[in-house]
Design a protein around this motif. Structure first.
Motif, short mmCIF file in Angstrom:
data_model
loop_
_atom_site.label_atom_id
_atom_site.label_comp_id
_atom_site.label_asym_id
_atom_site.label_seq_id
_atom_site.Cartn_x
_atom_site.Cartn_y
_atom_site.Cartn_z
N GLU A 283 9.69 9.41 -0.81
CA GLU A 283 11.15 9.39 -0.75
C GLU A 283 11.62 10.19 0.46
OE1 GLU A 283 14.34 9.56 -3.97
OE2 GLU A 283 13.97 11.69 -3.64
N VAL B 112 9.57 10.05 -9.52
CA VAL B 112 8.66 8.90 -9.46
C VAL B 112 7.74 8.97 -8.23
CG1 VAL B 112 8.68 6.39 -8.99
CG2 VAL B 112 10.24 7.35 -10.69
N PHE B 113 8.17 9.68 -7.19
CA PHE B 113 7.49 9.60 -5.90
C PHE B 113 6.31 10.57 -5.78
CE2 PHE B 113 11.69 7.92 -5.31
CZ PHE B 113 11.47 6.78 -4.54
N ASP B 114 5.28 10.15 -5.03
CA ASP B 114 4.14 11.03 -4.76
C ASP B 114 4.55 12.16 -3.83
OD1 ASP B 114 2.32 9.36 -6.16
OD2 ASP B 114 2.28 8.00 -4.45
N ALA C 218 0.53 1.46 -5.12
CA ALA C 218 1.04 1.94 -3.82
C ALA C 218 1.30 3.45 -3.85
CB ALA C 218 2.35 1.22 -3.50
N GLU C 219 1.14 4.06 -2.68
CA GLU C 219 1.61 5.44 -2.49
C GLU C 219 3.12 5.37 -2.34
OE1 GLU C 219 0.30 7.61 1.06
OE2 GLU C 219 -1.52 6.42 0.83
N THR C 220 3.83 6.38 -2.81
CA THR C 220 5.29 6.31 -2.72
C THR C 220 5.85 7.56 -2.06
OG1 THR C 220 5.46 7.18 -4.96
CG2 THR C 220 5.58 4.79 -4.71
N ALA D 227 10.26 1.60 -6.70
CA ALA D 227 9.21 2.59 -6.43
C ALA D 227 8.21 2.63 -7.59
CB ALA D 227 9.83 3.96 -6.18
N ALA D 228 8.75 2.64 -8.82
CA ALA D 228 7.86 2.68 -9.99
C ALA D 228 7.02 1.40 -10.06
CB ALA D 228 8.68 2.85 -11.26
N SER E 245 1.44 -0.86 -9.11
CA SER E 245 0.46 -1.75 -8.47
C SER E 245 -0.44 -0.97 -7.52
CB SER E 245 1.17 -2.87 -7.70
OG SER E 245 1.97 -3.61 -8.56
N ALA F 191 4.32 1.67 -7.44
CA ALA F 191 3.33 2.67 -7.88
C ALA F 191 2.42 2.06 -8.94
CB ALA F 191 4.04 3.90 -8.42
N ASP G 140 0.85 -1.20 0.00
CA ASP G 140 0.00 0.00 0.00
C ASP G 140 0.88 1.24 0.00
OD1 ASP G 140 -2.69 -1.22 0.34
OD2 ASP G 140 -1.72 -2.05 2.11
#
Ligand code: APR
Length: 241
Positions: free
Chosen positions: A207, A218-220, A203-205, A195-196, A201, A199, A177
């Motif tokens: 860093e 790449v990160f939220d 998931a929240e990401t 991370a990608a 699948s 994401a 998740d």
């Protein structure tokens, strides 16, 4: 009464945490790519490839003996300790996937740790792949306890070799998740792709790093600062939510 497993509720969250050398920097362990990092002082091709080991095994053994001596004395810092506390107290699953070969997560009390780049505290037989606890001073003449051949090497994954636990990690990323990346420059694959993948699948990401990594886009969400400050702050935020 019908019993409902916590895992079947939407509230059950799975967190995957990827760590890199930056989490251990404040424990006195050098990172690799910072300006005073290991790859500024040592030739990566000479000490971290199978070809380098074939060319000059003694030099490679010496390099890891030097690092093992430093790692053995290192103590976990507030970031390692906060992650161990998260695993203990979080009402869900916390999996640590580390690129680090040090044992600071374990020394802090984390139990669910996958060392995808191996462990410097272990030796490996280059012939039969047996793994055993390494002496602080490893010698080329050490014999494998299983096949008795003198083919000892550090249990560290070198460039050009396949990291450990990739199937387990793929499954963790598929179900995650939340994916949190801590103290890694995002320059070494496959970890830089995790991370990608998570994401993709759903998931929240997040860093957490000293500075933007090569893959920060790449990160939220990204938070920058020393791990000993920003990791405990994130864990507190999560546990008090
Ligand atoms: N707190 C948080 N982050 C930090 C800190 C700190 N105190 N100090 C450094 N960092 C960050 C750096 O900004 C950098 O982005 O940690 C990252 C370290 O990056 P690398 O040195 O490239 O280490 P890592 O990403 O773990 O390297 C991956 O490369 O050579 C191989 O096998 C080795 O596992 C290693 C892999």
């Amino acid at each position: 009464m019908q019993c409902v497993r916590l895992e079947d509720l939407d509230l059950f969250k799975r967190i995957v945490i990827l760590t890199g050398a930056g989490i251990s920097a404040e424990s006195g362990l050098s990172t690799f790519r910072d300006k005073d990092g290991l790859w500024a002082k040592y030739d990566l091709a000479a000490v971290a490839t199978p070809e380098g080991f074939r060319r000059n095994p003694g030099q490679v053994i010496d390099f890891y003996n030097m690092r093992r001596a430093i790692v053995t004395k290192a103590r976990p810092n507030a970031a390692h300790i906060a992650l161990a506390g998260l695993e203990e107290r979080f009402q869900g699953e916390v999996a640590l996937v580390t690129q680090n070969t040090d044992d600071l997560h374990e020394k802090a009390g984390s139990r669910n740790v996958l060392h995808i780049h191996g462990e410097i505290s272990k030796a490996k037989c280059a012939e039969c792949e047996e793994i055993w606890p390494a002496p602080i001073e490893m010698n080329l003449s050490d014999a494998c306890p299983k096949c008795f051949r003198r083919a000892t090497r550090p249990n560290v994954v070198w460039f050009g070799e396949i990291p450990y636990y990739l199937d387990e990690v793929a499954e963790l990323l598929r179900r995650a998740d939340v994916l949190v990346s801590i103290g890694t420059s995002g320059q070494v694959y496959p970890a830089a792709g995790f991370a990608a993948e998570a994401a993709g699948s759903g998931a929240e990401t997040l860093e957490l790093n000293l500075e933007p990594s090569a893959i920060s886009n790449v990160f939220d969400r990204c938070v920058y600062g020393p791990a000993t400050r920003i990791v405990p702050e994130w864990v507190d935020e999560l546990l008090s939510a």
